[in-house]
Write a protein that holds these residues in place. Structure first.
Motif, PDB file in Angstrom:
ATOM      1  N   ASP A 277       0.933  -1.339  -0.154  1.00 42.59           N
ATOM      2  CA  ASP A 277       0.031   0.051  -0.067  1.00 42.59           C
ATOM      3  C   ASP A 277       0.881   1.186  -0.030  1.00 42.59           C
ATOM      4  N   GLU A 278       0.409   2.161  -0.730  1.00 37.89           N
ATOM      5  CA  GLU A 278       1.187   3.470  -0.764  1.00 37.89           C
ATOM      6  C   GLU A 278       0.253   4.626  -0.978  1.00 37.89           C
ATOM      7  N   LYS A 279       0.626   5.868  -0.525  1.00 37.19           N
ATOM      8  CA  LYS A 279      -0.097   7.124  -0.717  1.00 37.19           C
ATOM      9  C   LYS A 279       0.668   8.002  -1.673  1.00 37.19           C
ATOM     10  N   ILE A 280      -0.092   8.306  -2.749  1.00 41.36           N
ATOM     11  CA  ILE A 280       0.614   9.101  -3.927  1.00 41.36           C
ATOM     12  C   ILE A 280      -0.174  10.270  -3.954  1.00 41.36           C
ATOM     13  N   GLU A 281       0.616  11.093  -4.673  1.00 37.13           N
ATOM     14  CA  GLU A 281       0.149  12.683  -5.214  1.00 37.13           C
ATOM     15  C   GLU A 281      -0.706  12.366  -6.793  1.00 37.13           C
ATOM     16  N   THR A 282      -1.936  12.685  -6.889  1.00 39.57           N
ATOM     17  CA  THR A 282      -2.247  12.803  -7.966  1.00 39.57           C
ATOM     18  C   THR A 282      -2.982  14.311  -8.407  1.00 39.57           C
ATOM     19  N   ASP A 283      -3.529  14.522  -9.505  1.00 39.36           N
ATOM     20  CA  ASP A 283      -4.004  15.638 -10.077  1.00 39.36           C
ATOM     21  C   ASP A 283      -5.357  15.686  -9.624  1.00 39.36           C
ATOM     22  N   VAL A 284      -5.940  14.715  -8.764  1.00 42.10           N
ATOM     23  CA  VAL A 284      -7.235  14.841  -7.993  1.00 42.10           C
ATOM     24  C   VAL A 284      -6.929  14.775  -6.317  1.00 42.10           C
ATOM     25  N   GLY A 285      -5.734  14.946  -5.996  1.00 41.43           N
ATOM     26  CA  GLY A 285      -5.213  14.949  -4.493  1.00 41.43           C
ATOM     27  C   GLY A 285      -4.491  13.967  -4.037  1.00 41.43           C
ATOM     28  N   LYS A 286      -4.169  13.820  -2.913  1.00 38.41           N
ATOM     29  CA  LYS A 286      -3.396  12.560  -2.349  1.00 38.41           C
ATOM     30  C   LYS A 286      -4.361  11.206  -1.928  1.00 38.41           C
ATOM     31  N   VAL A 287      -4.022  10.097  -2.632  1.00 40.95           N
ATOM     32  CA  VAL A 287      -4.880   9.081  -2.758  1.00 40.95           C
ATOM     33  C   VAL A 287      -4.088   7.847  -1.995  1.00 40.95           C
ATOM     34  N   ASP A 288      -4.579   6.887  -0.987  1.00 46.16           N
ATOM     35  CA  ASP A 288      -4.117   5.838  -0.533  1.00 46.16           C
ATOM     36  C   ASP A 288      -4.493   4.813  -1.459  1.00 46.16           C
ATOM     37  N   CYS A 289      -3.361   3.974  -1.857  1.00 42.47           N
ATOM     38  CA  CYS A 289      -3.393   3.140  -2.883  1.00 42.47           C
ATOM     39  C   CYS A 289      -2.963   1.840  -2.484  1.00 42.47           C
ATOM     40  N   HIS A 290      -3.550   0.659  -3.152  1.00 42.91           N
ATOM     41  CA  HIS A 290      -2.985  -0.718  -3.545  1.00 42.91           C
ATOM     42  C   HIS A 290      -2.377  -0.686  -4.488  1.00 42.91           C
ATOM     43  N   VAL A 291      -0.781  -1.225  -4.503  1.00 43.62           N
ATOM     44  CA  VAL A 291      -0.066  -1.130  -5.787  1.00 43.62           C
ATOM     45  C   VAL A 291      -0.075  -2.672  -5.987  1.00 43.62           C
ATOM     46  N   LEU A 292      -0.529  -2.820  -7.471  1.00 43.60           N
ATOM     47  CA  LEU A 292      -0.336  -4.090  -8.056  1.00 43.60           C
ATOM     48  C   LEU A 292       0.628  -4.051  -9.364  1.00 43.60           C
ATOM     49  N   THR A 293       0.977  -5.618  -9.415  1.00 43.48           N
ATOM     50  CA  THR A 293       1.751  -5.624 -10.772  1.00 43.48           C
ATOM     51  C   THR A 293       1.248  -6.806 -11.568  1.00 43.48           C
TER      52      THR A 293
ATOM     53  N   ARG B   7      12.321   0.634 -21.932  1.00 49.11           N
ATOM     54  CA  ARG B   7      13.873   0.798 -22.159  1.00 49.11           C
ATOM     55  C   ARG B   7      14.127   2.282 -22.287  1.00 49.11           C
ATOM     56  N   VAL B   8      13.162   3.031 -22.797  1.00 48.62           N
ATOM     57  CA  VAL B   8      13.683   4.305 -23.458  1.00 48.62           C
ATOM     58  C   VAL B   8      12.730   5.431 -22.288  1.00 48.62           C
ATOM     59  N   GLY B   9      12.514   4.892 -21.163  1.00 48.56           N
ATOM     60  CA  GLY B   9      11.605   5.882 -20.102  1.00 48.56           C
ATOM     61  C   GLY B   9      10.669   5.086 -19.693  1.00 48.56           C
ATOM     62  N   SER B  10       9.567   6.055 -19.064  1.00 49.83           N
ATOM     63  CA  SER B  10       8.440   5.465 -18.466  1.00 49.83           C
ATOM     64  C   SER B  10       7.409   6.248 -19.081  1.00 49.83           C
ATOM     65  N   LEU B  11       6.312   5.535 -19.435  1.00 43.43           N
ATOM     66  CA  LEU B  11       4.956   5.859 -19.739  1.00 43.43           C
ATOM     67  C   LEU B  11       3.915   5.883 -18.913  1.00 43.43           C
ATOM     68  N   LYS B  12       3.242   6.987 -18.455  1.00 39.92           N
ATOM     69  CA  LYS B  12       2.375   7.032 -17.477  1.00 39.92           C
ATOM     70  C   LYS B  12       0.923   7.370 -17.742  1.00 39.92           C
ATOM     71  N   ALA B  13      -0.053   6.893 -16.850  1.00 39.23           N
ATOM     72  CA  ALA B  13      -1.265   7.070 -17.080  1.00 39.23           C
ATOM     73  C   ALA B  13      -1.815   7.720 -16.028  1.00 39.23           C
ATOM     74  N   VAL B  14      -2.204   9.120 -15.844  1.00 30.18           N
ATOM     75  CA  VAL B  14      -2.598  10.073 -14.733  1.00 30.18           C
ATOM     76  C   VAL B  14      -4.298  10.189 -14.795  1.00 30.18           C
ATOM     77  N   ILE B  15      -5.143   9.921 -13.619  1.00 28.78           N
ATOM     78  CA  ILE B  15      -6.315  10.123 -13.683  1.00 28.78           C
ATOM     79  C   ILE B  15      -6.536  11.724 -13.730  1.00 28.78           C
ATOM     80  N   GLN B  16      -7.436  11.979 -14.641  1.00 35.64           N
ATOM     81  CA  GLN B  16      -8.136  13.310 -14.695  1.00 35.64           C
ATOM     82  C   GLN B  16      -9.434  13.665 -14.240  1.00 35.64           C
TER      83      GLN B  16
END
Length: 244
Positions: free
Chosen positions: A173-189, A223-232
């Protein structure tokens, strides 16, 4: 790059158990600081073969320079039985550059078979899922209070008319900063096949809001960096919701 974009679209949406609202979740897709696309999912109650069902509709497209380079406009639809959460029909409508592919698949879980417009009738593993329903199924069947970091579940899953096992692992579990505020999250792979684009097979991190079970952030280690999806936005019946 087109294949990775398509995989990212369907990985965005492991969401919560839903009632009779219409849910809308929208993401911006970024490579570094540059926006390269957007994806949106709507989730609604429906009826399929006279049984209550849930309809997931996912649209993903490139924008700006990325659209000129890759020209992606993909739509994925999955209907799942509201009780079993198993898919009963999927639609894959892919437009990537000059490539086009439209496939409908019907699932017959009582006889462990599918009928695809691409490959016809064939036998499949018991309780076969697709790349959208597999995440909903995982969340529905595995309460996080019963999971320990490192726990993983493997499901037979169909994608692009090919069947393989998909493993989903709970990391922490981890708290992260997003465009809609700080959110407590479960982290999955989820496992992703390592190739020329991905740095490693488990190079995807998926952040799911703990309270709402809504995906808020996802990152591909490439391999050339990171691709991110950010909630809007996250809306129920057109009304913006607050995440916690």
């Amino acid at each position: 790059m087109n294949k990775l974009f398509s995989i990212l679209i369907v990985f965005l949406f492991a969401a919560q158990s839903l009632a009779a609202e219409e849910i809308s979740i929208k993401f911006h897709l970024k490579f570094g600081f540059v926006k390269g696309g957007e994806a949106e999912m709507t989730i609604s109650d429906t009826v399929f073969n006279d049984r209550p069902a849930i309809h997931y509709h996912v649209m993903g497209k490139t924008t700006g320079l990325a659209n000129k380079l890759y020209g992606v406009y993909d739509i994925y639809e999955t209907y799942v039985d509201a009780e079993t959460r198993l898919p009963v029909k999927t639609i894959r409508n892919v437009k990537e550059g000059s490539y086009r592919r439209y496939t409908e698949t019907l699932f017959y879980h009582d006889v462990d078979s599918i009928n695809s417009t691409r490959s016809g009738w064939r036998a499949v593993p018991d309780d076969l899922l697709d790349l959208i329903s597999v995440f909903f199924y995982f969340v529905h069947k595995n309460p996080f209070e019963n999971l320990q970091p490192g726990d993983a579940v493997v499901y037979p899953t169909i994608n692009a008319d090919k069947i393989s096992d998909v493993s989903i692992k709970y990391l922490h579990d981890e708290k992260i900063e997003t465009d809609v505020g700080k959110v407590d999250c479960h982290v999955l792979t989820p496992t992703v096949r390592k190739g020329k684009v991905l740095e490693k097979s488990d190079g995807v991190k998926f952040y799911l809001a703990k309270e709402e079970k809504v995906p808020v952030f996802i990152e591909f280690e490439m391999r050339v960096g990171s691709l991110k999806a950010v909630i809007q936005h996250y809306k129920i019946d057109g009304v913006e919701q607050t995440l916690h």
